[in-house]
Every structure is written in C-alpha cells, then in structure tokens.
Design a protein around this motif. Structure first.
Motif, short mmCIF file in Angstrom:
data_model
loop_
_atom_site.label_atom_id
_atom_site.label_comp_id
_atom_site.label_asym_id
_atom_site.label_seq_id
_atom_site.Cartn_x
_atom_site.Cartn_y
_atom_site.Cartn_z
N CYS A 122 1.02 -1.13 -0.10
CA CYS A 122 0.36 -0.19 0.17
C CYS A 122 1.32 1.36 -0.45
CB CYS A 122 -0.57 0.04 1.17
SG CYS A 122 -2.03 1.27 1.44
N ARG A 124 0.64 4.42 1.10
CA ARG A 124 -0.15 5.24 1.67
C ARG A 124 0.02 6.10 2.68
NH1 ARG A 124 -4.19 6.89 -1.93
NH2 ARG A 124 -4.85 4.49 -2.15
N CYS A 125 0.62 5.21 3.78
CA CYS A 125 0.42 6.79 5.31
C CYS A 125 1.83 6.47 5.28
CB CYS A 125 -0.25 5.80 6.09
SG CYS A 125 -2.19 5.59 5.80
#
Ligand code: SF4
Length: 183
Positions: A122, A124-125
C-alpha cells in the motif's frame, strides 16, 4: 457489453498504457505465490492491510473475486536508467499508485460496486496501522494483485497485453473486478 468498453476507455483516459479483459473462469490461483510472499523478499509481507496475510487465504481471495463477472487487467510501463535503478522503480510504483487512485475517481460515476487490485503493497501512510488498528482509508485500500495468488505474467497473456516492455523498463499491473449486470 457497453459497460466493458466504457471501463476500458476510462482506463485509457486515466493514462494506463495497456488494458485487457481476463475471463474469470480462466483465473488460476497459486498457493506457491503465497509462499513467495511469506519469504518476504518484497518486504511487504505482514506490513499492511493490502498484503498477505491481511488479505485472507487464497480461498478467501478467490471467493472475493468470484463475486464479480469481469476482470480488466491494466498496466503502465516506466523507463529506468538501467536494471539497477531502484529509485526509478520506486518512483514508477508511486506514480502507478496515484494512477490507480485516479482510476478509482474516474470510475465513480460508472461503477458502484467493484474490487480494485494494485501492484504490491500500500504505502499510503508513512506508518501503516496494521495489525493494531483498522485501515485509515478503507475506501482507498487496494489489495495486492500478487497477494491473491495470481501469476501476473499469466494474467497479462490472458488479457493480451505485454508483461515486459523491454530492457530498462519496469511494468506495474492492477486489476478491476466488476459486474456487468449490477452497474
Ligand atoms: S491506507 Fe494506510 S492504514 Fe490502510 S493499508 Fe494503506 S498504509 Fe495501511
């Protein structure tokens, strides 16, 4: 079938270089791929909600996919300085992830229910909540295509698109699953 060409057009307008449909009944799931995930050479295993084991077993992934009747595989190739251009690979992946987000936005008026899978983890963070708390952005959580047990090379062949775009390039893939009836 109009919806199928519409979705393909949206993929092209989003900027993906190639896309093609894969027949759901031809999908093959490989437990061996999950073993490769577990070896963690990509360093994504057990680090986010987008990768195994968080995405569930291969059987659970298959059941999730089987809720849909169409799969569009899409890809984008990126140039690298040479085959050791790690920075170029990472930059390409970031760009690809942004394109997947844009694709999701562009699908907004056309599809209500779908499953959008993306290349690798991912990211994203800066620090994923996994496994202590739920995903911060579940609406933008795109599971890893490889994590579902697919051999991406095989998918590309089925979709009639290139797996490899030549020397000093890296190609990233994602998939959109949707129903022709419900949308
Ligand atoms: S969006 Fe954030 S919390 Fe959710 S899987 Fe990705 S990195 Fe983790």
């Amino acid at each position: 079938m109009e919806i199928m060409s519409k979705i393909k057009t949206i993929a092209a307008e989003t900027g993906f270089g190639e896309s093609g449909y894969v027949a759901i009944e031809n999908l093959k799931y490989y437990q061996e791929i999950r073993k490769i995930c577990e070896e963690n050479t990509c360093r994504n295993y057990a680090t986010s909600w987008a990768c195994p084991p968080a995405v569930g077993t291969i059987a659970e992934c298959k059941a999730r996919v089987n809720q849909y009747d169409k799969m569009l595989l899409f890809s984008q190739a990126y140039k690298m300085e040479d085959s050791f251009d790690f920075e170029g690979m990472v930059e390409g992946l970031h760009n690809f992830k942004k394109m997947v987000d844009r694709f999701q936005q562009n699908l907004g008026n056309v599809l209500s229910e779908y499953l959008l899978l993306s290349n690798e983890g991912c990211g994203r963070c800066s620090k994923c909540t996994y496994p202590d708390a739920p995903c911060r952005f579940p609406q933008f959580l795109h599971h890893s295509l490889e994590g579902y047990g697919f051999i991406v090379n095989e998918l590309a062949k089925e979709a009639g698109i290139r797996y490899n775009n030549g020397s000093n390039t890296v190609t990233y893939f994602g998939a959109l699953l949707f129903n022709t009836e419900k949308n």
